[in-house]
Design a protein around this motif. Structure first.
Motif, PDB file in Angstrom:
ATOM      1  N   ILE A 292       0.855  -1.188   0.000  1.00 18.40           N
ATOM      2  CA  ILE A 292       0.000   0.000   0.000  1.00 18.40           C
ATOM      3  C   ILE A 292       0.890   1.236   0.000  1.00 18.40           C
ATOM      4  O   ILE A 292       1.748   1.392   0.884  1.00 18.40           O
ATOM      5  CB  ILE A 292      -0.935   0.031   1.224  1.00 18.40           C
ATOM      6  N   ALA A 309      -4.631   3.659   5.425  1.00 16.30           N
ATOM      7  CA  ALA A 309      -3.777   2.592   4.887  1.00 16.30           C
ATOM      8  C   ALA A 309      -3.554   1.490   5.915  1.00 16.30           C
ATOM      9  O   ALA A 309      -3.670   0.292   5.612  1.00 16.30           O
ATOM     10  CB  ALA A 309      -2.447   3.176   4.428  1.00 16.30           C
ATOM     11  N   MET A 355      -1.366  -1.027  -4.106  1.00 10.86           N
ATOM     12  CA  MET A 355      -2.584  -0.292  -3.803  1.00 10.86           C
ATOM     13  C   MET A 355      -2.206   1.159  -3.556  1.00 10.86           C
ATOM     14  O   MET A 355      -1.409   1.461  -2.676  1.00 10.86           O
ATOM     15  CB  MET A 355      -3.276  -0.877  -2.568  1.00 10.86           C
ATOM     16  N   GLU A 356      -2.769   2.058  -4.358  1.00 11.43           N
ATOM     17  CA  GLU A 356      -2.527   3.485  -4.206  1.00 11.43           C
ATOM     18  C   GLU A 356      -3.762   4.119  -3.569  1.00 11.43           C
ATOM     19  O   GLU A 356      -4.888   3.888  -4.014  1.00 11.43           O
ATOM     20  CB  GLU A 356      -2.255   4.128  -5.569  1.00 11.43           C
ATOM     21  N   ILE A 357      -3.529   4.940  -2.538  1.00 10.09           N
ATOM     22  CA  ILE A 357      -4.664   5.565  -1.858  1.00 10.09           C
ATOM     23  C   ILE A 357      -4.290   6.969  -1.393  1.00 10.09           C
ATOM     24  O   ILE A 357      -3.229   7.180  -0.805  1.00 10.09           O
ATOM     25  CB  ILE A 357      -5.152   4.699  -0.668  1.00 10.09           C
ATOM     26  N   ASP A 361      -9.207   9.505  -3.169  1.00 10.46           N
ATOM     27  CA  ASP A 361      -9.699   8.122  -3.120  1.00 10.46           C
ATOM     28  C   ASP A 361     -10.556   7.911  -1.884  1.00 10.46           C
ATOM     29  O   ASP A 361     -11.629   7.285  -1.950  1.00 10.46           O
ATOM     30  CB  ASP A 361      -8.516   7.143  -3.121  1.00 10.46           C
ATOM     31  N   ALA A 367      -9.876   2.856  -3.764  1.00  9.35           N
ATOM     32  CA  ALA A 367      -8.421   2.803  -3.880  1.00  9.35           C
ATOM     33  C   ALA A 367      -8.112   2.312  -5.284  1.00  9.35           C
ATOM     34  O   ALA A 367      -8.973   1.730  -5.960  1.00  9.35           O
ATOM     35  CB  ALA A 367      -7.817   1.872  -2.829  1.00  9.35           C
ATOM     36  N   SER A 379      -9.877   0.903 -10.388  1.00  5.69           N
ATOM     37  CA  SER A 379     -10.385   1.490  -9.156  1.00  5.69           C
ATOM     38  C   SER A 379     -11.279   0.473  -8.450  1.00  5.69           C
ATOM     39  O   SER A 379     -11.981  -0.306  -9.104  1.00  5.69           O
ATOM     40  CB  SER A 379     -11.181   2.762  -9.465  1.00  5.69           C
ATOM     41  N   LEU A 382     -13.594   0.508  -1.370  1.00  6.75           N
ATOM     42  CA  LEU A 382     -13.009   0.039  -0.117  1.00  6.75           C
ATOM     43  C   LEU A 382     -13.912  -0.965   0.591  1.00  6.75           C
ATOM     44  O   LEU A 382     -13.449  -1.757   1.419  1.00  6.75           O
ATOM     45  CB  LEU A 382     -12.725   1.226   0.806  1.00  6.75           C
TER      46      LEU A 382
END
Length: 489
Positions: A292, A309, A355-357, A361, A367, A379, A382
């Protein structure tokens, strides 16, 4: 990213790409002793997962773990003539200990058939004591002249299975069964497709009746012998007087098998799946399945995003009862490093899913998931991210196997082929070439001398060509078998 940070490309120099990737991804490093390596945590984490799965598979087939000494009396190796001839150039010998010359030199194990079957001879008295199904996790030493990290080093880690049986039929079934276990593991966990079959006499293990192998194609179209299983017949049983009283009351020598895979499998994983950006680790073997990467600018964003996260990690990484779940997750919350630099590092290390947050987001309750194998983004809510991540990881595992198998078949040659065309292929990009063989060791040696290609296996039926070749690739005489020819590591 500055050019000096880029890996060599596979197309430009596959060997340099491999060596540099192993070092930069921190899988291993060179040791102070020539030809030896230090396996770093990133590499050992993969090996640990390989061990756990294989160990479970061995135990499911009735095998038990044991441990035998590293040092073997030199006289033991000399009891089996073919064995000592096969390993003599590779052995490391201890001649002094405690400041004195030893009465008998001790060989540091290159493999353990001799010492294990000498112990089996003490333990086996009757047919009721059979079969004996033993596996050992250990290190071995083979004095290789030309070494390469994971693929060929003086010392390496492996497992070696050793069994004793009452009949040749049982030993043959065991050798084939364990070959199947290896194939299941290599394809199911490493996502590395293999061709199985029997080795030619010149390529079989020293002291064996028959050797079976799993052969995988690397991205430079060379073969990697990924694992072997041997029907040893009664050669070692006779050398070490491994006998038993049969049900009929007479005495007979036992029938033995041995089989093994090593940390070479990590090298196979790298060369099967890696790309010009770094490793691509199949999810089942990845020490970290999901990394993450929090994205933020202001301090107030930082607190909110990091909390989210770590909450995701806690939710997906443990079950409701606090028992570790399947998902292995890491939050990269390092300060002073931009997200792009983190992306580069985790791509290099081959983590299957990123995982980009960020704040936007979180506002949308989503995320972004990024696949390492294809770099595709999607995308995800969550609310369902656990299920979607699990499904995506399973898809990545399957897709990596499919891609590797498709690539192998695209670089395989079947049907009638002239020797001149075969030489062109081997002088060029290489391939897996399925062609006839008359069974002559002379023809086999000629091909090796001319092209450096060898018979990797005589393929099992499911891998053979629809139409059996009729002529020998080398001499043009009548073919007695179809052989898989390729250059190899």
């Amino acid at each position: 990213m500055p050019d000096d940070k880029k890996l060599p490309t596979r197309a430009t120099d596959f060997s340099a790409w491999y060596n540099e990737l192993v070092l930069r991804a921190e899988l291993a490093d060179y040791a102070p002793v020539r030809g030896c390596m230090v396996i770093r945590p990133n590499g050992y984490g993969i090996w640990e997962r390989m061990q756990r799965q294989l160990d479970d598979m061995f135990k499911e087939t009735g095998h038990q773990n044991a441990y035998f000494p590293l040092l073997i009396p030199e006289s033991f190796l000399r009891k089996e003539a073919q064995h000592v001839e096969g390993f003599a150039p590779e052995t490391a010998v201890v001649t002094h200990g405690g400041g004195k010359e030893l009465e008998e030199p001790l060989v540091i194990r290159p493999t353990s058939e001799t010492i294990i079957y000498s112990m089996f001879a003490k333990w086996v008295q009757s047919y009721r004591d059979l079969p004996v199904l033993i596996n050992q996790w250990a290190n071995v030493v083979r004095w290789e002249m030309r070494t390469r990290l994971f693929l060929r080093t003086l010392e390496f880690l492996w497992q070696e299975g050793h069994t004793a049986h009452a009949t040749e039929t049982e030993a043959e079934a065991e050798a084939r069964r364990m070959l199947g276990v290896y194939r299941e593991f290599m394809e199911g966990w490493i996502a590395m497709p293999v061709i199985t079959g029997q080795k030619s006499d010149s390529e079989r293990f020293a002291g064996a009746l028959r050797t079976y192998s799993c052969e995988a194609m690397m991205q430079d179209n060379k073969a990697l012998q990924a694992g072997t299983s041997h029907n040893l017949g009664q050669n070692f049983a006779k050398a070490f007087d491994l006998t038993f009283q049969t049900e009929a009351g007479d005495h007979a020598h036992a029938w033995n098998t041995s089989w093994g895979v090593s940390t070479r499998l990590i090298g196979g994983l790298v060369m099967t799946h890696g790309d010009d950006n770094g490793l691509r680790i199949p999810p089942r073997l990845a020490p970290i399945e999901i990394v993450i990467v929090p994205i933020y600018r202001a301090d107030e964003e930082r607190t909110r995003v990091l909390e989210a996260a770590h909450r995701i990690k806690q939710t997906l990484g443990t079950s409701a009862r606090g028992i570790p779940a399947k998902l292995r997750i890491h939050v990269d919350d390092r300060e002073g490093i931009k997200p792009g630099a983190k992306y580069y590092e985790w791509e290099l290390r081959g983590v299957p899913l990123r995982m980009e947050i960020g704040p936007r987001d979180l506002d949308a309750n989503t995320a972004v998931l990024v696949r390492r194998d294809t770099r595709a983004k999607q995308s995800c809510s969550l609310d369902t991210i656990g299920d979607e991540s699990t499904t995506l990881l399973a898809t990545i595992q399957t897709d990596m196997l499919t891609a590797a198998r498709d690539r192998r078949e695209q670089h395989s040659v079947r049907g009638t082929i002239t020797y001149d065309r075969f030489r062109e292929i081997m002088d060029g990009d290489g391939a897996f070439v399925y062609a006839g063989w008359c069974g002559s060791a002379t023809c086999e040696a000629k091909v090796k001398e001319d092209t450096k290609a060898t018979i990797r296996v005589l393929p099992d039926p499911e891998f053979r060509s629809a139409e059996a070749p009729t002529h020998c690739l080398s001499c043009g005489g009548t073919a007695t078998a179809e052989a898989l020819w390729a250059k190899a590591y």
